[in-house]
Enzyme design. Structure first.
Site, PDB file in Angstrom:
ATOM      1  N   HIS A  72      47.008  78.262 -31.607  1.00  0.00           N
ATOM      2  CA  HIS A  72      47.365  76.956 -31.345  1.00  0.00           C
ATOM      3  C   HIS A  72      47.373  76.697 -30.011  1.00  0.00           C
ATOM      4  O   HIS A  72      46.734  75.714 -29.239  1.00  0.00           O
ATOM      5  CB  HIS A  72      48.605  76.409 -31.940  1.00  0.00           C
ATOM      6  CG  HIS A  72      49.122  75.036 -31.719  1.00  0.00           C
ATOM      7  ND1 HIS A  72      49.237  74.086 -32.631  1.00  0.00           N
ATOM      8  CD2 HIS A  72      49.310  74.401 -30.579  1.00  0.00           C
ATOM      9  CE1 HIS A  72      49.391  72.844 -32.006  1.00  0.00           C
ATOM     10  NE2 HIS A  72      49.678  73.142 -30.719  1.00  0.00           N
ATOM     11  N   GLU A  73      48.139  77.454 -29.109  1.00  0.00           N
ATOM     12  CA  GLU A  73      48.074  77.160 -27.792  1.00  0.00           C
ATOM     13  C   GLU A  73      47.087  77.798 -26.882  1.00  0.00           C
ATOM     14  O   GLU A  73      46.650  77.147 -26.059  1.00  0.00           O
ATOM     15  CB  GLU A  73      49.499  77.716 -27.205  1.00  0.00           C
ATOM     16  CG  GLU A  73      50.741  77.640 -27.765  1.00  0.00           C
ATOM     17  CD  GLU A  73      51.129  75.857 -27.619  1.00  0.00           C
ATOM     18  OE1 GLU A  73      50.940  75.525 -26.823  1.00  0.00           O
ATOM     19  OE2 GLU A  73      51.838  75.559 -28.695  1.00  0.00           O
ATOM     20  N   HIS A  76      44.451  75.021 -26.955  1.00  0.00           N
ATOM     21  CA  HIS A  76      44.599  74.208 -25.893  1.00  0.00           C
ATOM     22  C   HIS A  76      44.161  74.614 -24.460  1.00  0.00           C
ATOM     23  O   HIS A  76      43.478  73.529 -23.822  1.00  0.00           O
ATOM     24  CB  HIS A  76      46.218  73.915 -25.631  1.00  0.00           C
ATOM     25  CG  HIS A  76      46.824  72.987 -26.832  1.00  0.00           C
ATOM     26  ND1 HIS A  76      46.359  71.821 -27.034  1.00  0.00           N
ATOM     27  CD2 HIS A  76      47.855  73.512 -27.373  1.00  0.00           C
ATOM     28  CE1 HIS A  76      47.325  71.024 -27.965  1.00  0.00           C
ATOM     29  NE2 HIS A  76      48.070  72.238 -28.105  1.00  0.00           N
TER      30      HIS A  76
END
Length: 161
Positions: A72-73, A76
């Site tokens: 998820h991170e 980004h």
């Protein structure tokens, strides 16, 4: 550094390697820190190419952390590199999550956060009660903020228990 943190770093390395292969890029390894606090599992610092993770939530939710929070991170960061500033969980981010990492693009975690939730202070209006964080409570005490009820629009008043 403990073994869980080492596992996270290895997962970040793997995610970058996977992205480089699937996107034909040469993205470098971001800085990885374990300084995220509160209820947030992780965050991406786009400009400084850094990912921060919450060590307490990591310890309590290891598998989900490694399989969901890490990609998820990292997603980004990749989205920022490829597309610039876009909606944080928009089409581009969802595409990277699905196509590059093959992970369902969920925007928030569902971890039990009771161990990282701080004290709250009870505030009231005429129709409801609201537990405010210490940060909001202190902002009110310093005269830097007021908060209103979402329903009746009355200013909330501190009500010590």
């Amino acid at each position: 550094m403990n073994s869980l943190q080492q596992q996270v770093i290895e997962r970040v390395e793997h995610a970058i390697k996977t992205a480089n292969q699937r996107l034909n890029k040469r993205l470098k390894m971001p800085t990885v820190t374990f300084t995220q606090r509160g209820k947030i599992a992780g965050s991406a610092r786009l400009q400084s190419w850094e990912v921060r993770f919450n060590p307490i939530l990591l310890k309590e939710n290891t598998d989900a952390f490694l399989n969901e929070v890490v990609p998820h991170e990292v997603a980004h960061l990749i989205v920022f590199k490829l597309f610039g500033r876009v909606k944080p969980h928009g089409r581009e981010w969802q595409l990277i999550m699905r196509e590059v990492f093959q992970v369902a693009p969920r925007t928030t975690h569902s971890f039990d956060v009771s161990s990282v939730t701080g004290d709250t202070y009870l505030y009231k209006c005429s129709c409801s009660e609201y537990p405010l964080t210490i940060r909001r409570h202190n902002r009110i005490l310093r005269g830097q903020a007021t908060y209103q009820c979402r329903r009746c629009r009355e200013v909330l008043v501190y009500s010590p228990q």
